[in-house]
Motif scaffolding. Structure first.
Motif, PDB file in Angstrom:
ATOM      1  N   TYR A  75       2.624  -1.499  -0.484  1.00 39.13           N
ATOM      2  CA  TYR A  75       1.613  -1.231  -0.751  1.00 39.13           C
ATOM      3  C   TYR A  75       1.145  -0.700  -1.333  1.00 39.13           C
ATOM      4  CZ  TYR A  75       2.875   2.481   1.598  1.00 39.13           C
ATOM      5  OH  TYR A  75       3.477   3.623   1.501  1.00 39.13           O
ATOM      6  N   ASP A 181      -6.934  -1.319   1.650  1.00 43.61           N
ATOM      7  CA  ASP A 181      -7.672  -1.768   2.167  1.00 43.61           C
ATOM      8  C   ASP A 181      -7.000  -3.888   1.227  1.00 43.61           C
ATOM      9  OD1 ASP A 181      -8.919  -0.924   3.880  1.00 43.61           O
ATOM     10  OD2 ASP A 181     -10.448  -0.903   2.591  1.00 43.61           O
ATOM     11  N   GLY A 182      -6.395  -4.033   2.153  1.00 48.95           N
ATOM     12  CA  GLY A 182      -6.386  -5.911   1.623  1.00 48.95           C
ATOM     13  C   GLY A 182      -4.766  -5.789   0.416  1.00 48.95           C
ATOM     14  N   SER A 183      -3.925  -4.166   0.850  1.00 51.34           N
ATOM     15  CA  SER A 183      -2.559  -4.177  -0.194  1.00 51.34           C
ATOM     16  C   SER A 183      -1.781  -4.751   0.699  1.00 51.34           C
ATOM     17  CB  SER A 183      -2.785  -2.668  -0.730  1.00 51.34           C
ATOM     18  OG  SER A 183      -2.577  -1.831   0.080  1.00 51.34           O
ATOM     19  N   ASN A 185       1.753  -5.635   2.612  1.00 50.24           N
ATOM     20  CA  ASN A 185       2.539  -7.279   2.503  1.00 50.24           C
ATOM     21  C   ASN A 185       3.479  -6.995   3.206  1.00 50.24           C
ATOM     22  OD1 ASN A 185       4.194  -8.745   1.797  1.00 50.24           O
ATOM     23  ND2 ASN A 185       4.326  -8.899  -0.242  1.00 50.24           N
TER      24      ASN A 185
END
Length: 319
Positions: A75, A181-183, A185
């Motif tokens: 992340y 946000d959105g990072s 994995n």
């Protein structure tokens, strides 16, 4: 065989896949087992024991399976720096299996009550353990039914974790870490339930009426892993075959398709093969059941590679 063995499995291995089939073979077996998922660094260790010699109609089994994993997530933190966090994934399952030959050689019923636990944790910056997913402690229950038609065809239906299924790791709680946000994995942290409520059916055809030569087809329906998230039933369909050389060297090949979630983006295809050695014990002797298996994901995201090893000791106390 890519998991396509619910109708043809026997002995101690049947405890996990289809407890009804324990009673179709008469033996006393103790079997340790090991399995590893290489990419997620997850290991499974088990010890199974079953006895069907005491009674022609009843088979008993006791088994323990432990899962130990260290999957990683990646992340970007609040400062914009790339980070990795190693999780601790653990599971324990203790089950007592009972199989009854309702009509000997034709119809068998199996039940497996069990206790199971599942955790997914990590350590924060202070070294304290934090739960990324709620810990699961529950009693589970498997039920199975098998019908054999003159040893040419076997049909099986298996319900697993009909009570006490474990919730999947759909959302990860990584507080107090800050995740941009959105990072996140989390590809190596499976979204599947460790112990899903499922129903499966299996068909095994024995062209020579011998258990060492079979053609198999299975289907499994997972009602837990994607039910809460998008109201979807995960489906797995598999096929495989086994041929045993001189009643001693089994060779197996198979494959399966796993739908995972809704849509086709998460669909996955696998191939599998394995081999082993089998030596039946004579009266008052000890036999051996050795197996080595491999499966590889060939389509879909986040490919997995699994290796499995079993070593069964078969005992024949009769003299």
């Amino acid at each position: 065989m890519g998991g396509a063995s619910r109708a043809s499995t026997s002995g101690a291995e049947a405890m996990l896949l289809n407890p009804a089939n324990m009673g179709f073979t008469r033996q006393l077996e103790i079997q340790p087992a090991y399995q590893v998922n290489i990419e997620s660094n997850t290991h499974g260790i088990g010890l199974l024991a079953m006895d069907s010699l005491l009674n022609e109609r009843v088979a008993l089994g006791l088994g323990y399976i432990s899962t130990i994993g260290a999957p990683k997530v990646a992340y970007v933190d609040g400062k914009g720096d790339a980070q990795k966090l190693t999780m601790a994934h653990g599971g324990h399952e203790v089950g007592l299996a009972l199989a009854i030959n309702v009509v000997r050689g034709w119809l068998a019923f199996g039940v497996r009550p069990k206790f199971q636990s599942s955790v997914l944790r990590f350590r924060d910056t202070d070294g304290q353990r934090q739960d990324a997913r709620k810990e699961q402690l529950a009693f589970g229950l498997d039920l199975a039914l098998s019908f054999s038609a003159r040893r040419y065809v076997t049909l099986s239906v298996v319900g697993q974790n009909l009570v006490g299924p474990a919730i999947p790791a759909t959302d990860l709680n990584l507080a107090p870490y800050v995740i941009a946000d959105g990072s996140l994995n989390r590809a190596r942290v499976s979204a599947l339930s460790d112990y899903p409520r499922s129903v499966a059916h299996g068909l095994a055809v024995f062209p020579t009426r011998k258990p060492g030569f079979s053609i198999n087809f299975d289907g499994m329906y997972d009602f837990t892993s994607y039910r809460a998230d998008n109201k979807y039933t995960r489906m797995v369909f598999s096929g495989g075959a086994e041929y045993t050389i001189r009643d001693a060297v089994p060779l197996r090949i198979g494959g399966y398709w796993d739908s995972h979630g809704r849509g086709t983006d998460d669909d996955r295809g696998y191939i599998a093969f394995g081999g082993g050695y089998f030596a039946s014990p004579g009266k008052g002797q000890v036999g051996l059941n050795f197996g080595l298996g491999f499966s590889r994901q060939i389509t879909g995201p986040s490919p997995d590679t699994v290796l499995a090893l079993t070593l069964g000791v078969l005992l024949n106390p009769n003299r």
